[in-house]
Scaffold this active site. Structure first.
Site, PDB file in Angstrom:
ATOM      1  N   HIS A   1     103.490  16.085  51.249  1.00  0.00           N
ATOM      2  CA  HIS A   1     103.415  17.220  52.730  1.00  0.00           C
ATOM      3  C   HIS A   1     104.134  18.059  52.947  1.00  0.00           C
ATOM      4  CE1 HIS A   1      99.595  14.172  53.487  1.00  0.00           C
ATOM      5  NE2 HIS A   1     100.795  13.494  53.480  1.00  0.00           N
TER       6      HIS A   1
ATOM      7  N   LYS B   1      97.459  14.174  57.221  1.00  0.00           N
ATOM      8  CA  LYS B   1      96.013  13.937  58.317  1.00  0.00           C
ATOM      9  C   LYS B   1      95.548  15.427  58.062  1.00  0.00           C
ATOM     10  CE  LYS B   1      96.300  10.290  59.274  1.00  0.00           C
ATOM     11  NZ  LYS B   1      96.272   9.455  57.776  1.00  0.00           N
TER      12      LYS B   1
ATOM     13  N   SER C   1      94.423  12.576  64.248  1.00  0.00           N
ATOM     14  CA  SER C   1      94.487  11.740  63.702  1.00  0.00           C
ATOM     15  C   SER C   1      96.044  11.615  63.247  1.00  0.00           C
ATOM     16  CB  SER C   1      93.751  12.825  62.360  1.00  0.00           C
ATOM     17  OG  SER C   1      93.879  11.685  61.376  1.00  0.00           O
TER      18      SER C   1
END
Length: 306
Positions: free
Chosen positions: A108, A47, A138
């Site tokens: 990620h 995010k 988020s």
């Protein structure tokens, strides 16, 4: 043996990091992944504008040709390395095996979970960081709609979980600090979400230069327009509406929600903000990383190495 149930399962620890349960099932193959010297890696904490920077990189590599960039959905153009969802037989590693070079790889993963071959091959890497408070908001909404994540908790509980690093990929603090350190000895371009929001042309020029591309003003303007939040939110090639609702339920929250700086002010209570600031100050002491959490503060630019 049937397909393992992976929806709304608790996180699984991988080498000290909490990981999405489904992704952890494929970890042996993850560790064996072979990077190629011309791979380009895009890394972020979740995010933090991952899809945005991914589409920018694709546009830069294709010299701003929007038709080429419509060739396929973002998850196929730029596969996510650790993605694994057995029910629909979706595997980032399998996608990447058949992707011709030069591959662009999204991840990620924290630095020490990234397959060693990507470091050893000195692959170019682009890391984008976003301020922790907006990431928290988020990520909370992402948890609501992402069925591969654990059962969602309340906002109040979530803030504490985030501060404790009890979310997929672990601590935001550890993530941004260790990636920041890596740029000392690796070809790594470190970008800030807020800088890209405030001055997209300058940041896209940095990306182009890093990737060995020279783009004229007209092409830069085309990339800025094509990758604006408004355009991407309505673009089915990049807004993740192509994935099955059993994976991502857009009725709970859209994948692309607001894309703004400072939305955290609409969620954090005074008490939560004080708790967050105290942990932040402790965790970020001793690092030269500087984030802005609202548009006004972004006007004070830090001195960058780039």
């Amino acid at each position: 043996m049937g397909t393992p149930e992976v929806r709304r399962k608790d996180l699984k620890m991988i080498n000290g990091y909490p990981m999405v349960y489904a992704f952890a099932l494929n970890w042996e193959r993850m560790e064996e992944f072979q990077g190629r010297p011309d791979d380009i890696v895009i890394s972020t904490f979740p995010k933090s504008g991952t899809t945005w920077i991914s589409e920018i990189v694709d546009m830069v590599l294709n010299d701003g040709d929007t038709e080429k960039c419509k060739r396929d959905v973002i998850t196929t153009k730029i596969p996510m390395l650790e993605l694994y969802e057995p029910e629909h037989n979706i595997s980032g590693i399998e996608f990447l095996k058949t992707t011709p070079s030069p591959r662009v790889i999204k991840t990620h993963l924290p630095t020490d979970l990234l397959p060693k071959s990507l470091w050893e091959n000195k692959c170019k890497m682009i890391y984008m960081a976003r301020n922790a408070k907006d990431v928290t908001v988020s990520y909370y909404h992402f948890d609501l709609m992402n069925n591969l994540h654990p059962v969602p908790c309340t906002w109040e509980e979530y803030v504490l979980k985030f501060l404790d690093g009890n979310v997929p990929y672990g601590s935001w603090f550890n993530h941004v600090k260790t990636w920041w350190e890596k740029k000392k000895d690796h070809p790594l371009l470190f970008l800030y979400y807020e800088d890209l929001k405030q001055n997209p042309k300058e940041e896209i020029k940095k990306v182009a230069s890093f990737l060995g591309k020279t783009l004229d003003e007209k092409t830069l303007d085309k990339i800025i327009h094509h990758t604006s939040f408004e355009m991407m939110k309505d673009n089915p090639m990049v807004n993740y509406t192509h994935l099955p609702s059993s994976m991502m339920d857009h009725s709970k929250s859209p994948f692309m929600r607001k894309g703004t700086i400072g939305d955290w002010k609409n969620y954090f209570t005074v008490a939560q903000n004080e708790i967050f600031d105290a942990v932040y100050e402790k965790e970020m002491s001793g690092t030269t990383l500087k984030f802005c959490t609202e548009i006004q503060s972004c006007c004070c630019k830090f001195l960058s190495d780039y």
